[in-house]
Design an enzyme around this catalytic site. Structure first.
Site, PDB file in Angstrom:
ATOM      1  N   ASN A 130      17.290 -11.398  -1.285  1.00 24.04           N
ATOM      2  CA  ASN A 130      17.229 -10.444  -2.426  1.00 24.04           C
ATOM      3  C   ASN A 130      16.625  -9.367  -1.740  1.00 24.04           C
ATOM      4  OD1 ASN A 130      14.277 -10.434  -2.706  1.00 24.04           O
ATOM      5  ND2 ASN A 130      14.794 -12.087  -4.395  1.00 24.04           N
ATOM      6  N   ARG A 178       4.641  -6.626  -7.167  1.00 28.89           N
ATOM      7  CA  ARG A 178       3.830  -7.457  -7.740  1.00 28.89           C
ATOM      8  C   ARG A 178       2.859  -7.033  -8.902  1.00 28.89           C
ATOM      9  NH1 ARG A 178       7.079 -10.575  -6.698  1.00 28.89           N
ATOM     10  NH2 ARG A 178       7.738 -12.744  -5.575  1.00 28.89           N
ATOM     11  N   GLN A 196       4.066 -14.410 -15.935  1.00 32.35           N
ATOM     12  CA  GLN A 196       5.378 -13.807 -16.220  1.00 32.35           C
ATOM     13  C   GLN A 196       5.951 -15.201 -16.897  1.00 32.35           C
ATOM     14  OE1 GLN A 196       6.920 -10.566 -12.560  1.00 32.35           O
ATOM     15  NE2 GLN A 196       7.900 -12.960 -12.577  1.00 32.35           N
ATOM     16  N   HIS A 199      11.889  -9.323 -15.257  1.00 27.92           N
ATOM     17  CA  HIS A 199      11.660  -9.530 -13.759  1.00 27.92           C
ATOM     18  C   HIS A 199      13.078  -9.771 -12.871  1.00 27.92           C
ATOM     19  CE1 HIS A 199       9.598 -10.958  -9.369  1.00 27.92           C
ATOM     20  NE2 HIS A 199      10.646 -10.047  -9.837  1.00 27.92           N
TER      21      HIS A 199
HETATM   22  P1  NDP Z   1       9.251  -8.474   4.007  1.00 27.37           P
HETATM   23  O1  NDP Z   1       8.114  -9.273   4.824  1.00 27.37           O
HETATM   24  O2  NDP Z   1       9.947  -7.395   5.013  1.00 27.37           O
HETATM   25  O3  NDP Z   1       8.075  -6.827   3.402  1.00 27.37           O
HETATM   26  C1  NDP Z   1       6.609  -6.487   3.477  1.00 27.37           C
HETATM   27  C2  NDP Z   1       5.697  -5.400   4.334  1.00 27.37           C
HETATM   28  O4  NDP Z   1       4.607  -5.620   3.463  1.00 27.37           O
HETATM   29  C3  NDP Z   1       5.875  -5.735   5.419  1.00 27.37           C
HETATM   30  O5  NDP Z   1       6.295  -4.621   6.141  1.00 27.37           O
HETATM   31  C4  NDP Z   1       4.123  -5.976   5.846  1.00 27.37           C
HETATM   32  O6  NDP Z   1       3.586  -5.475   6.752  1.00 27.37           O
HETATM   33  C5  NDP Z   1       3.939  -4.832   4.431  1.00 27.37           C
HETATM   34  N1  NDP Z   1       2.660  -5.564   4.751  1.00 27.37           N
HETATM   35  C6  NDP Z   1       1.668  -6.707   4.072  1.00 27.37           C
HETATM   36  N2  NDP Z   1       0.230  -6.753   3.976  1.00 27.37           N
HETATM   37  C7  NDP Z   1       0.457  -5.127   3.941  1.00 27.37           C
HETATM   38  C8  NDP Z   1      -1.229  -4.782   3.274  1.00 27.37           C
HETATM   39  N3  NDP Z   1      -2.012  -4.621   2.995  1.00 27.37           N
HETATM   40  N4  NDP Z   1      -0.678  -2.850   3.521  1.00 27.37           N
HETATM   41  C9  NDP Z   1       0.418  -1.939   3.751  1.00 27.37           C
HETATM   42  N5  NDP Z   1       1.661  -3.237   4.193  1.00 27.37           N
HETATM   43  C10 NDP Z   1       1.960  -4.432   4.206  1.00 27.37           C
HETATM   44  O7  NDP Z   1       9.471  -8.595   2.740  1.00 27.37           O
HETATM   45  P2  NDP Z   1      10.351  -7.751   1.535  1.00 27.37           P
HETATM   46  O8  NDP Z   1       9.725  -6.217   1.653  1.00 27.37           O
HETATM   47  O9  NDP Z   1      11.433  -8.077   1.221  1.00 27.37           O
HETATM   48  O10 NDP Z   1       9.102  -7.841   0.002  1.00 27.37           O
HETATM   49  C11 NDP Z   1       8.282  -7.798  -0.576  1.00 27.37           C
HETATM   50  C12 NDP Z   1       7.772  -7.595  -1.746  1.00 27.37           C
HETATM   51  O11 NDP Z   1       8.260  -7.132  -2.729  1.00 27.37           O
HETATM   52  C13 NDP Z   1       7.688  -9.346  -1.386  1.00 27.37           C
HETATM   53  O12 NDP Z   1       6.431 -10.276  -0.831  1.00 27.37           O
HETATM   54  C14 NDP Z   1       7.681  -9.620  -3.489  1.00 27.37           C
HETATM   55  O13 NDP Z   1       6.319  -9.689  -3.550  1.00 27.37           O
HETATM   56  C15 NDP Z   1       8.759  -8.617  -3.231  1.00 27.37           C
HETATM   57  N6  NDP Z   1       9.563  -8.849  -3.876  1.00 27.37           N
HETATM   58  C16 NDP Z   1      10.307  -8.937  -4.863  1.00 27.37           C
HETATM   59  C17 NDP Z   1      11.611  -8.796  -6.112  1.00 27.37           C
HETATM   60  C18 NDP Z   1      11.435  -8.371  -7.097  1.00 27.37           C
HETATM   61  O14 NDP Z   1      12.513  -8.983  -7.682  1.00 27.37           O
HETATM   62  N7  NDP Z   1      11.086  -7.689  -7.634  1.00 27.37           N
HETATM   63  C19 NDP Z   1      12.016  -9.354  -4.332  1.00 27.37           C
HETATM   64  C20 NDP Z   1      11.969  -9.611  -3.455  1.00 27.37           C
HETATM   65  C21 NDP Z   1      10.056  -9.388  -2.741  1.00 27.37           C
HETATM   66  P3  NDP Z   1       3.742  -6.184   8.642  1.00 27.37           P
HETATM   67  O15 NDP Z   1       4.669  -6.769   8.466  1.00 27.37           O
HETATM   68  O16 NDP Z   1       3.396  -5.073   9.045  1.00 27.37           O
HETATM   69  O17 NDP Z   1       1.912  -6.774   8.500  1.00 27.37           O
END
Ligand code: NDP
Length: 386
Positions: free
Chosen positions: A147, A285, A314, A333
């Site tokens: 998603n 989140r 939630q 959400h």
């Molecule tokens: P990804 O795993 O593709 O991306 C997460 C990114 O966050 C990675 O690039 C990671 O970096 C980066 N990251 C982790 N920690 C840090 C930090 N401390 N500072 C900066 N960057 C950081 O996940 P998605 O993009 O698919 O999803 C991201 C988040 O969105 C999920 O974890 C979830 O919480 C939320 N989400 C919400 C949804 C909703 O319905 N509202 C649905 C889906 C997701 P790197 O890989 O470079 O370490």
């Protein structure tokens, strides 16, 4: 025989739908990074139907019962009469969605002596205490990418909604008014604005790509830098820290997971680093932001708007201050649970269960915890308590 507890959100107040607005879903061949869509051997549901609420059962009942397993489906997850808690003692699998999370705390995990795997039908497993899962050698898996684009679309919608003052203008129409000045006194164009994402993973990068045609200046910060070719193609400015990025942005969007490094990263102190009148969009989140600091920043005008669809806890209680704070564009959400997304995460959950029961490896990109440690995508994106 395994007991599977599936925690899903309630059906619509008018009952489970008998008809839908559209007859089909567009066909998507692959995700943008080449990852394949979920590949279960079969599905027992019609894509485009409501699978994420209790009567939808993620389309899993036929499959699980054909193998002789017991499926318990419930929306009851909190309180003394919680159905989830009643079944935890002998559950082998717990499945829930971030929209209606079964908070798998250390206490619950301690009680669930038979628990082998916790599945997130969606993305983001922060509702599970990963340290406890590691300690008890419980596998945690989620349906990576299912998603991400759904959320990216929601982010773009919310940025436009806030900056152009869409919701208050819509409300004037509903009230029977024609109050142009009231509508536009807070309305701007996003063209030329600076927008920055905290994290450029699947969602963050998709947001940047979608905003590029709006002629915005694009910024990001992330633990790992994107390939130079991507930075060049999109004209991205990378920032070594999020604190450094905030001050140059008119719009900030949060797209990182919730883990110890990111919890409450938006607070009274860090909000002072923002430009006065910045907009903040958080679909990642709720706990990334300090709840009351957001309210204060909107009331003082430090933030011109806040939107998102993630809260804590939630479902959010009726008196949650984000429901009534000024200049917000909150939704419950929902961003990652469009009917389009549901078809993908239901299929992905089925794929994970097929792997589990057939003792085949679960895809690396779905794994968060396995074998008593962070694994797969979890090892890349999450951190545990030090
Ligand atoms: P990804 O795993 O593709 O991306 C997460 C990114 O966050 C990675 O690039 C990671 O970096 C980066 N990251 C982790 N920690 C840090 C930090 N401390 N500072 C900066 N960057 C950081 O996940 P998605 O993009 O698919 O999803 C991201 C988040 O969105 C999920 O974890 C979830 O919480 C939320 N989400 C919400 C949804 C909703 O319905 N509202 C649905 C889906 C997701 P790197 O890989 O470079 O370490």
């Amino acid at each position: 025989m395994a007991k599977i507890v599936l925690v899903l959100y309630d059906n619509p107040v008018d009952g489970y739908p008998k008809t839908y607005a559209r007859d089909d879903l567009p066909k998507i061949e692959r995700y943008s990074d080449g990852q394949t869509l979920p590949t279960p051997k079969a599905i027992d549901f019609q894509p485009g139907t409501l699978l994420g609420s209790v009567s939808g059962e993620l389309g899993l009942r036929k499959y699980l019962e054909s193998l002789g397993h017991e499926l318990v489906v419930t929306s009851s997850k909190e309180g003394s009469d919680s159905v989830l808690d009643q079944h935890l003692h002998d559950a082998e699998i717990v499945i829930s969605q971030p929209f209606w999370p079964a908070y798998m705390t250390a206490e619950r995990i301690e009680k669930a002596k038979n628990l082998k795997i916790i599945v997130t039908a969606g993305i983001g497993s922060d509702h599970t205490d990963l340290d406890a899962a590691i300690k008890h050698d419980i596998t945690v898996a989620e349906v990576t990418f299912c998603n991400s684009i759904s959320v990216a679309e929601h982010v773009v919608m919310m940025i436009l909604g806030l900056v152009r003052n869409y919701i208050p203008s819509y409300q004037w129409v509903m009230k029977g008014g024609w109050n142009i000045a009231d509508c536009v006194a807070r309305s701007y164009d996003i063209e030329g604005m600076h927008v920055g994402t905290v994290a450029a993973g699947r969602i963050g990068l998709a947001v940047l790509k979608r905003l590029k045609p709006f002629d915005m200046h694009l910024h990001y910060t992330d633990r790992h830098r994107l390939p130079e070719s991507v930075e060049r193609e999109l004209g991205l400015t990378w920032h070594a820290s999020r604190e450094e990025m905030y001050g140059v942005c008119d719009v900030v969007t949060l797209n990182c997971p919730l883990h110890p490094e990111t919890e409450h990263m938006i607070n009274d102190e860090t909000l002072k680093l923002f430009k006065r009148g910045a907009y903040l969009v958080n679909t990642a989140r709720g706990k990334l932001a300090d709840r009351d600091a957001i309210v204060r920043a909107l009331e003082s005008g430090q933030l011109a708007g806040y939107a998102g669809d993630v809260w804590f806890p939630q479902p959010a209680p009726e008196d949650h201050p984000w429901r009534k704070m000024p200049h917000h564009g909150m939704t419950p959400h929902i961003s990652g649970t469009s009917l389009s997304a549901q078809a993908r995460y239901a299929a992905g959950t089925r794929e994970i269960l097929e792997c589990y029961f057939e003792k085949r490896p679960i895809r690396n990109e779905y794994l968060i915890v396995e074998g008593g440690k962070l694994a797969g995508v979890g090892a890349h994106s999450y951190s545990v308590k030090k």
